[in-house]
Design an enzyme around this catalytic site. Structure first.
Site, short mmCIF file in Angstrom:
data_model
loop_
_atom_site.label_atom_id
_atom_site.label_comp_id
_atom_site.label_asym_id
_atom_site.label_seq_id
_atom_site.Cartn_x
_atom_site.Cartn_y
_atom_site.Cartn_z
N ASN A 299 9.27 13.00 7.00
CA ASN A 299 8.66 13.49 8.24
C ASN A 299 9.65 14.43 8.94
O ASN A 299 10.78 14.03 9.23
CB ASN A 299 8.32 12.27 9.12
CG ASN A 299 7.66 12.66 10.42
OD1 ASN A 299 8.08 13.63 11.06
ND2 ASN A 299 6.66 11.92 10.83
N HIS B 170 11.04 15.89 13.94
CA HIS B 170 12.13 15.97 14.92
C HIS B 170 13.02 17.19 14.74
O HIS B 170 13.87 17.46 15.59
CB HIS B 170 12.87 14.64 14.99
CG HIS B 170 11.94 13.58 15.48
ND1 HIS B 170 11.35 13.66 16.74
CD2 HIS B 170 11.39 12.51 14.87
CE1 HIS B 170 10.52 12.64 16.88
NE2 HIS B 170 10.51 11.93 15.77
N HIS C 15 3.32 15.35 12.26
CA HIS C 15 2.38 14.82 13.25
C HIS C 15 2.14 15.87 14.32
O HIS C 15 3.04 16.19 15.09
CB HIS C 15 2.99 13.54 13.86
CG HIS C 15 2.13 12.84 14.85
ND1 HIS C 15 2.52 11.68 15.47
CD2 HIS C 15 0.88 13.11 15.32
CE1 HIS C 15 1.56 11.26 16.29
NE2 HIS C 15 0.56 12.13 16.23
N ARG D 201 0.88 16.29 17.53
CA ARG D 201 0.45 15.47 18.66
C ARG D 201 -0.41 16.30 19.60
O ARG D 201 -0.29 17.53 19.65
CB ARG D 201 1.67 14.92 19.42
CG ARG D 201 2.49 13.92 18.61
CD ARG D 201 3.56 13.29 19.49
NE ARG D 201 2.98 12.41 20.48
CZ ARG D 201 2.99 11.07 20.40
NH1 ARG D 201 3.59 10.46 19.41
NH2 ARG D 201 2.42 10.36 21.34
N ARG E 185 4.32 18.11 21.54
CA ARG E 185 5.70 17.96 21.99
C ARG E 185 6.71 18.32 20.89
O ARG E 185 7.84 18.66 21.18
CB ARG E 185 5.97 16.55 22.51
CG ARG E 185 6.00 15.50 21.44
CD ARG E 185 6.45 14.17 21.99
NE ARG E 185 5.45 13.58 22.88
CZ ARG E 185 5.33 12.27 23.07
NH1 ARG E 185 6.15 11.44 22.47
NH2 ARG E 185 4.40 11.79 23.87
N GLU F 124 -0.48 13.94 10.06
CA GLU F 124 -0.74 12.82 10.98
C GLU F 124 -1.41 13.35 12.23
O GLU F 124 -0.96 14.36 12.80
CB GLU F 124 0.57 12.16 11.40
CG GLU F 124 1.19 11.29 10.36
CD GLU F 124 2.46 10.64 10.90
OE1 GLU F 124 2.70 10.68 12.13
OE2 GLU F 124 3.19 10.11 10.09
N THR G 36 4.91 6.61 18.12
CA THR G 36 3.68 5.86 17.88
C THR G 36 4.01 4.37 17.93
O THR G 36 4.64 3.84 17.02
CB THR G 36 3.09 6.24 16.51
OG1 THR G 36 3.08 7.66 16.42
CG2 THR G 36 1.69 5.72 16.35
N GLU H 36 -1.46 2.75 6.07
CA GLU H 36 -0.01 2.79 6.22
C GLU H 36 0.36 1.66 7.16
O GLU H 36 -0.11 1.61 8.30
CB GLU H 36 0.46 4.14 6.77
CG GLU H 36 1.98 4.17 6.92
CD GLU H 36 2.55 5.57 7.04
OE1 GLU H 36 1.99 6.52 6.45
OE2 GLU H 36 3.57 5.70 7.73
N HIS I 48 7.76 3.88 9.71
CA HIS I 48 8.14 3.89 11.12
C HIS I 48 9.45 3.15 11.33
O HIS I 48 9.55 1.95 11.05
CB HIS I 48 7.08 3.31 12.06
CG HIS I 48 7.15 3.99 13.41
ND1 HIS I 48 8.06 3.64 14.36
CD2 HIS I 48 6.46 5.03 13.90
CE1 HIS I 48 7.91 4.44 15.40
NE2 HIS I 48 6.96 5.29 15.15
N1 PXP Z 1 4.47 6.93 9.67
C1 PXP Z 1 3.72 7.19 10.76
C2 PXP Z 1 2.26 6.95 10.70
C3 PXP Z 1 4.32 7.72 11.92
O1 PXP Z 1 3.56 7.99 13.01
C4 PXP Z 1 5.69 8.02 11.90
C5 PXP Z 1 6.34 8.66 13.10
O2 PXP Z 1 5.77 9.89 13.34
C6 PXP Z 1 6.42 7.74 10.74
C7 PXP Z 1 5.79 7.17 9.64
C8 PXP Z 1 7.88 8.03 10.64
O3 PXP Z 1 8.59 7.24 11.54
P1 PXP Z 1 10.12 7.54 11.79
O4 PXP Z 1 10.22 8.93 12.32
O5 PXP Z 1 10.51 6.50 12.78
O6 PXP Z 1 10.81 7.38 10.47
#
Ligand code: PXP
Length: 249
Positions: free
Chosen positions: A12, A15, A48, A50, A54, A75, A106, A156, A199
């Site tokens: 992901n 960030h 994602h 959003r 953001r 996402e 989330t 998930e 997550h």
């Molecule tokens: N899976 C989902 C569905 C999420 O919403 C997120 C965060 O956007 C992640 C995985 C990844 O989480 P993290 O950034 O904490 O590794």
């Protein structure tokens, strides 16, 4: 012992966009990060979009769709606006997540059991467009059964509470959460769902999750991007893959 089936790593890159947006600059570019993640061994990229934009913006999704050679896991919240964007791009996978404006990330899973009729009609056009639809949920059996009932192909499982308990030093709660995630994965697979998880996962917390044999994919972002600041993306992703494979062996 039979070999475990493959466990994919989705990276992901949200960030990278958080850092860019902190200064309103054009850098760092999340698409560049995604290409580096692919080169470092990511099996797919997760982003994602959003509702408040953001981090990831619409133009980032355009760029990812054009540039990626691995599948995009898009996402999004279950809103009409996001559904239209997904239908325009037709990414490989769409992961439906709950979204509250005031949350930092989330925070919980989707309430599929309490919103099954609306979600069933929401995901139908996405499935018809060829997207693999995943629902981001907790491990409660009622949520897993509802996901199967409404026609999702994938769930998930939310690993945030497991990771939070680990870092709070509450190992009894962590282990109870891990046991519930394992039971959830077994139930989901028995119902014909493909099971992913994610997550909050880090080098310290990934192994027990990666060892759950029903899992086919982990999605990891915040920690990997943070670690990449110190060691670079290739080393951070390489080490995460190594830990996943070791746990799986
Ligand atoms: N899976 C989902 C569905 C999420 O919403 C997120 C965060 O956007 C992640 C995985 C990844 O989480 P993290 O950034 O904490 O590794």
């Amino acid at each position: 012992m039979a070999m475990s089936e493959e466990l994919r790593l989705g990276v992901n890159i949200d960030h990278v966009a958080t850092v860019r947006n902190a200064r309103g600059s054009a850098y760092p570019d999340p698409v560049r990060a995604a290409k580096l993640a692919e080169a470092a061994g990511a099996d797919g990229i997760t982003a994602h979009l959003r509702e408040d934009r953001r981090h990831i913006r619409d133009s980032d999704i355009d760029g990812l769709m054009a540039a990626l050679t691995t599948p995009l896991n898009f996402e999004m919240a279950a809103t009409e606006e996001m559904q239209a964007i997904a239908l325009r791009h037709r990414p490989h996978a769409v992961c439906i997540v709950p979204e509250k404006r005031e949350e930092r990330t989330t925070e919980g899973g989707l309430d599929v059991a309490g919103d099954d009729n609306r979600l069933a009609s929401f995901i139908a056009p996405l499935r018809a467009a060829g997207c693999r639809v995943s629902l981001f949920i907790g491990h409660e059996p009622a949520q897993i059964k509802a996901a199967a009932r409404i026609g999702a192909e994938v769930i998930e499982l939310h690993t945030g509470a497991y990771c939070d308990h680990h870092y709070a030093g509450d190992f009894a709660a962590r282990d109870a959460e891990l046991a519930a995630l394992k039971e959830g994965a077994t139930l989901a697979q028995a119902l014909g769902l493909e099971v992913h998880a994610g997550h909050g996962l880090t080098f310290e917390t990934v192994a027990p999750i990666a060892a759950i044999p029903e899992l086919r994919e982990l999605n990891i972002g915040h920690f990997l991007m943070a670690e990449s600041l110190f060691v670079g993306m290739e080393a951070a992703i390489g080490e995460m893959r190594r830990l996943m494979e070791e746990a799986r062996a």
